[in-house]
Write an enzyme that holds these catalytic residues in place. Structure first.
Site, PDB file in Angstrom:
ATOM      1  N   TYR A 153       0.841  -1.209   0.000  1.00 43.49           N
ATOM      2  CA  TYR A 153       0.000   0.000   0.000  1.00 43.49           C
ATOM      3  C   TYR A 153       0.873   1.255   0.000  1.00 43.49           C
ATOM      4  O   TYR A 153       0.682   2.173  -0.812  1.00 43.49           O
ATOM      5  CB  TYR A 153      -0.902  -0.040   1.243  1.00 43.49           C
ATOM      6  CG  TYR A 153      -1.721   1.203   1.479  1.00 43.49           C
ATOM      7  CD1 TYR A 153      -2.939   1.390   0.846  1.00 43.49           C
ATOM      8  CD2 TYR A 153      -1.277   2.185   2.365  1.00 43.49           C
ATOM      9  CE1 TYR A 153      -3.693   2.534   1.082  1.00 43.49           C
ATOM     10  CE2 TYR A 153      -2.029   3.327   2.605  1.00 43.49           C
ATOM     11  CZ  TYR A 153      -3.238   3.494   1.961  1.00 43.49           C
ATOM     12  OH  TYR A 153      -3.979   4.622   2.185  1.00 43.49           O
ATOM     13  N   LYS A 157       1.276   4.034  -2.985  1.00 48.61           N
ATOM     14  CA  LYS A 157       0.981   5.454  -2.750  1.00 48.61           C
ATOM     15  C   LYS A 157       2.198   6.285  -3.151  1.00 48.61           C
ATOM     16  O   LYS A 157       2.071   7.342  -3.767  1.00 48.61           O
ATOM     17  CB  LYS A 157       0.621   5.701  -1.274  1.00 48.61           C
ATOM     18  CG  LYS A 157      -0.778   5.231  -0.889  1.00 48.61           C
ATOM     19  CD  LYS A 157      -1.858   6.096  -1.534  1.00 48.61           C
ATOM     20  CE  LYS A 157      -3.254   5.692  -1.112  1.00 48.61           C
ATOM     21  NZ  LYS A 157      -4.310   6.405  -1.854  1.00 48.61           N
ATOM     22  N   VAL A 197      -8.630   3.585  14.542  1.00 46.09           N
ATOM     23  CA  VAL A 197      -8.840   3.362  15.972  1.00 46.09           C
ATOM     24  C   VAL A 197      -9.967   4.246  16.512  1.00 46.09           C
ATOM     25  O   VAL A 197     -10.738   3.814  17.385  1.00 46.09           O
ATOM     26  CB  VAL A 197      -7.523   3.571  16.760  1.00 46.09           C
ATOM     27  CG1 VAL A 197      -6.991   4.989  16.607  1.00 46.09           C
ATOM     28  CG2 VAL A 197      -7.693   3.218  18.223  1.00 46.09           C
TER      29      VAL A 197
HETATM   30  C1  UD2 Z   1      -2.557   4.141   9.720  1.00 46.86           C
HETATM   31  C2  UD2 Z   1      -3.541   4.011   8.596  1.00 46.86           C
HETATM   32  C3  UD2 Z   1      -3.091   3.015   7.610  1.00 46.86           C
HETATM   33  C4  UD2 Z   1      -1.682   3.332   7.139  1.00 46.86           C
HETATM   34  C5  UD2 Z   1      -0.762   3.448   8.337  1.00 46.86           C
HETATM   35  C6  UD2 Z   1       0.604   3.893   7.905  1.00 46.86           C
HETATM   36  C7  UD2 Z   1      -5.753   4.544   9.402  1.00 46.86           C
HETATM   37  C8  UD2 Z   1      -7.062   4.006   9.826  1.00 46.86           C
HETATM   38  N1  UD2 Z   1      -4.826   3.609   9.117  1.00 46.86           N
HETATM   39  O1  UD2 Z   1      -2.517   2.956  10.474  1.00 46.86           O
HETATM   40  O2  UD2 Z   1      -3.957   3.003   6.501  1.00 46.86           O
HETATM   41  O3  UD2 Z   1      -1.706   4.533   6.380  1.00 46.86           O
HETATM   42  O4  UD2 Z   1      -1.263   4.416   9.240  1.00 46.86           O
HETATM   43  O5  UD2 Z   1       1.459   3.978   8.968  1.00 46.86           O
HETATM   44  O6  UD2 Z   1      -5.554   5.747   9.282  1.00 46.86           O
HETATM   45  N2  UD2 Z   1      -5.305   0.564  18.184  1.00 46.86           N
HETATM   46  C9  UD2 Z   1      -5.703   0.191  19.460  1.00 46.86           C
HETATM   47  N3  UD2 Z   1      -6.936  -0.390  19.607  1.00 46.86           N
HETATM   48  C10 UD2 Z   1      -7.781  -0.602  18.556  1.00 46.86           C
HETATM   49  C11 UD2 Z   1      -7.348  -0.226  17.250  1.00 46.86           C
HETATM   50  C12 UD2 Z   1      -6.109   0.361  17.103  1.00 46.86           C
HETATM   51  O7  UD2 Z   1      -4.980   0.363  20.422  1.00 46.86           O
HETATM   52  O8  UD2 Z   1      -8.886  -1.110  18.757  1.00 46.86           O
HETATM   53  C13 UD2 Z   1      -4.000   1.241  18.045  1.00 46.86           C
HETATM   54  C14 UD2 Z   1      -3.110   0.619  17.012  1.00 46.86           C
HETATM   55  O9  UD2 Z   1      -2.379  -0.449  17.538  1.00 46.86           O
HETATM   56  C15 UD2 Z   1      -2.239   1.814  16.617  1.00 46.86           C
HETATM   57  C16 UD2 Z   1      -3.158   3.018  16.787  1.00 46.86           C
HETATM   58  O10 UD2 Z   1      -4.237   2.564  17.592  1.00 46.86           O
HETATM   59  O11 UD2 Z   1      -1.147   1.955  17.478  1.00 46.86           O
HETATM   60  C17 UD2 Z   1      -3.693   3.540  15.474  1.00 46.86           C
HETATM   61  O12 UD2 Z   1      -4.203   2.444  14.739  1.00 46.86           O
HETATM   62  P1  UD2 Z   1      -4.981   2.639  13.348  1.00 46.86           P
HETATM   63  O13 UD2 Z   1      -5.274   1.284  12.827  1.00 46.86           O
HETATM   64  O14 UD2 Z   1      -6.102   3.585  13.507  1.00 46.86           O
HETATM   65  O15 UD2 Z   1      -3.942   3.400  12.413  1.00 46.86           O
HETATM   66  P2  UD2 Z   1      -2.405   3.078  12.039  1.00 46.86           P
HETATM   67  O16 UD2 Z   1      -1.641   4.299  12.410  1.00 46.86           O
HETATM   68  O17 UD2 Z   1      -1.965   1.790  12.586  1.00 46.86           O
END
Ligand code: UD2
Length: 316
Positions: A153, A157, A197
């Protein structure tokens, strides 16, 4: 913003961010063509505009044969600007099926650029992602940081950004790439464990369920509200040809997942348990953007701090 009335194509216009952009462009007085295959986009996201003659919806795969449908729309009334948001949005899915991600996310971008080049479009604005950076050393991260994406991905991008820059340079097609940080807001899909999240925390808190924080919760993200993102997109669409980017679109503020959980509960007035579960593998620890370039080149400033964005989500 003072801009002439134009006709704007929004690929992925029925998706989370795309549909908010459609709302915004119509509110600004523009005509809008939505191109969406409704694989993740939803008709209900744009149903509020049913009957508005300024909106045309084309159901098509962005990586398929676009030309006939777009040519017909263009012949009726010229499409002068394009916001390219159509994409497979899952990082996890891209690891499982990299060829499909390549087809849609890189191939789709090329098809849109080719169409735009042939029709002398005045600007193509593209939704890229902070996923292009991978695990960077420098946080907050400026655009000049090295890109080392760690998913198909992110790779696609990044190659799309390069294609936009190439079309600007070689074909004189004005383009702008925006790198979104963690976008949140109404209509974000909460149905998968890999959904944003905030959408997950919101849905669970509203249902009275405990929130699950992965790992110690001290990992940080730059959460940017969707209304700010559509503001940046509209500015990019109508920006001068020399604004090519890529430009970070975030708040410049890092928020830990623990702080986020507390903020969601506070805004919803909920008292629920916050559980900790095992940390997700292969995850970036900190993510936050330097936002000066978008401020200088687009006059963009994120207006929503986290709690204001969360509060707006309650009314929807
Ligand atoms: C984001 C983007 C992804 C990609 C990535 C690149 C979103 C939704 N996802 O992933 O597409 O661009 O960045 O680095 O924008 N978490 C919890 N509990 C939950 C769900 C998530 O603790 O129920 C934590 C997760 O482990 C992470 C943080 O929340 O540390 C953010 O998670 P995410 O999935 O919203 O986004 P991310 O940054 O992993």
């Amino acid at each position: 913003m003072s801009e002439d009335i134009e006709r704007v194509l929004v690929t992925g216009g029925a998706g989370f961010i795309g549909s908010h952009l459609v709302d915004r462009l119509l509110a600004s007085g523009h005509q809008v063509v939505v191109l969406d295959d409704f694989s993740s986009g939803k008709r209900e996201n744009i149903a509020q505009h049913t009957g508005d003659a300024r909106l045309l919806v084309i159901e098509a795969d962005v990586a398929g044969d676009l030309d006939a449908a777009l040519d017909t729309a263009h012949a009726a009334s010229p499409i002068t600007r394009v916001a390219h948001l159509a994409a497979k949005v899952s990082v996890v899915a891209s690891l499982e099926d990299p060829l499909e991600d390549l087809r849609v996310n890189a191939g789709g971008t090329l098809r849109v650029l080719e169409w735009a080049r042939r029709h002398a479009v005045r600007k193509v604005a593209f939704a890229s992602s902070a996923a292009v950076y991978g695990d960077v050393a420098e946080v907050p991260t400026p655009e000049r940081a090295p890109c080392a994406p760690i998913s198909p991905y992110g790779i696609h991008k990044r190659s799309s950004e390069r294609y936009l820059a190439l079309y600007a340079e070689v074909h004189g097609l004005p383009t702008t790439s925006l790198r979104f940080l963690n976008v949140f807001g109404p209509r974000q899909d909460a149905s998968s464990p890999y959904s944003g999240v905030i959408s997950i925390f919101f849905e669970r808190a509203r249902a009275g369920l405990p929130l699950t924080v992965y790992g110690d919760g001290e990992q940080t993200r730059d959460f940017v509200y969707v209304a700010d993102v559509t503001d940046a997109l509209e500015r990019a669409l109508f920006s001068s040809p020399d604004v090519v980017g890529p430009l970070n679109v975030g708040t410049g503020v890092g928020t830990s997942v623990n702080q986020l959980a507390a903020a969601v509960l506070e805004v919803l007035g909920a008292q629920l348990e916050v559980r900790h579960d095992e940390a997700r593998g292969g995850e970036i620890r900190h993510s936050c953007a330097v936002v000066d370039a978008a401020a200088q080149q687009l006059g963009f400033h994120a207006g929503y701090e986290l709690k204001r964005g969360l509060a707006e989500m309650i009314d929807v």
